[in-house]
Design a protein around this motif. Structure first.
Motif, short mmCIF file in Angstrom:
data_model
loop_
_atom_site.label_atom_id
_atom_site.label_comp_id
_atom_site.label_asym_id
_atom_site.label_seq_id
_atom_site.Cartn_x
_atom_site.Cartn_y
_atom_site.Cartn_z
N MET A 98 84.99 31.14 -3.39
CA MET A 98 84.77 30.27 -3.71
C MET A 98 85.26 29.15 -4.51
O MET A 98 85.32 27.94 -4.43
CB MET A 98 83.93 30.46 -5.14
CG MET A 98 82.80 31.25 -5.01
SD MET A 98 81.81 32.22 -6.36
CE MET A 98 80.94 30.87 -7.18
N SER A 99 86.64 29.29 -4.45
CA SER A 99 87.67 28.40 -5.14
C SER A 99 88.02 27.48 -4.24
O SER A 99 89.19 26.69 -4.19
CB SER A 99 89.02 29.78 -5.63
OG SER A 99 90.07 29.46 -4.79
N GLU A 101 86.23 26.18 -3.03
CA GLU A 101 85.36 24.52 -2.70
C GLU A 101 85.22 23.86 -3.69
O GLU A 101 85.11 24.51 -5.49
CB GLU A 101 83.75 25.00 -2.43
CG GLU A 101 83.94 25.58 -0.77
CD GLU A 101 83.68 25.37 -0.10
OE1 GLU A 101 83.26 23.40 -0.05
OE2 GLU A 101 83.72 25.45 1.38
N ARG A 107 79.95 26.04 -3.57
CA ARG A 107 80.39 27.54 -4.21
C ARG A 107 79.00 28.32 -4.60
O ARG A 107 79.45 29.82 -3.84
CB ARG A 107 81.35 27.13 -5.48
CG ARG A 107 82.43 26.13 -5.61
CD ARG A 107 83.11 26.82 -7.04
NE ARG A 107 82.06 26.35 -7.73
CZ ARG A 107 82.58 25.05 -8.83
NH1 ARG A 107 82.72 23.54 -8.15
NH2 ARG A 107 81.60 25.20 -10.32
#
Length: 219
Positions: A98-99, A101, A107
């Motif tokens: 996720m990090s 995006e 995310r």
């Protein structure tokens, strides 16, 4: 010796005690990690059909029975810890994905894709074996005594849902997480790997839930 440099007895005792506790804590943490890793390796070797023995786990970890029972009251307790450890590793992996995006919707989609990636055949076999050895048959993954996987993964959606304007991001994230982990469990036990369309569809479902959460404070 300068008397001002001499610690009072109480300070000296406390410092020595704290050092001993820290050393013992590090030693015990190392033992637990070795037992967790050895148990997972034994599960991989045995698969879902054969239960690994405590003796084999202890031998693989290079520890004694006393060390095992110092930390775990039974093999089932160890396997439950293996499952919890797997949940933490999964959460770290999902957070890392996720990090990458910046956009909150991206995310959320990434969150879904990373979770469903656990249904890839090699990963799924390990997860099924661990679940069988906990005796929960997936219950602890979704709705069992701990229910830790959905709760832990839901935490990763709090920030993107808040950015998307969800009125109660924690509540909505919890619903979405239970639905997604439930779908993962379905793929695991049916031994089906979701295709790209299925992953995308679930991602859009999660975003639709976020959109509904903008209109209704569900908590």
């Amino acid at each position: 010796m300068n008397k001002n440099a001499i610690l009072p007895a109480s300070d000296l005792v406390g410092r020595i005690a704290r050092k001993a506790v820290a050393e013992r804590e590090a030693e015990y943490a190392g033992e637990i990690r070795r037992l967790l890793d050895a148990a997972l390796e034994q599960v991989r070797r045995c698969g879902a059909s054969t239960r690994p023995r405590v003796a084999d786990i202890v031998a693989a970890a290079g520890l004694s029975n006393d060390a095992f029972y110092r930390h775990f009251r039974s093999k089932d307790a160890l396997m439950a810890a293996v499952l919890a450890d797997g949940t933490e590793r999964l959460a770290d992996y999902v957070a890392h994905r996720m990090s990458k995006e910046a956009d909150p919707a991206a995310r959320v989609r990434c969150w879904v894709a990373a979770i469903l990636a656990q249904a890839e055949p090699a990963l799924a076999a390990d997860t099924r074996a661990v679940l069988c050895h906990t005796g929960a048959l997936g219950a602890d993954l979704v709705t069992g005594r701990t229910g830790s996987a959905p709760r832990r993964l839901a935490e990763l959606l709090h920030a993107p849902f808040a950015e998307l304007g969800v009125a109660d991001p924690e509540f909505t994230a919890g619903l979405v997480a239970y639905a997604t982990v439930g779908k993962l469990a379905e793929y695991l036990w049916s031994e089906v790997e979701p295709d790209a369309a299925a992953v995308a569809r679930l991602g859009e479902f999660c975003l639709a839930a976020a959109a509904a959460g903008r209109s209704y404070p569900l908590g």
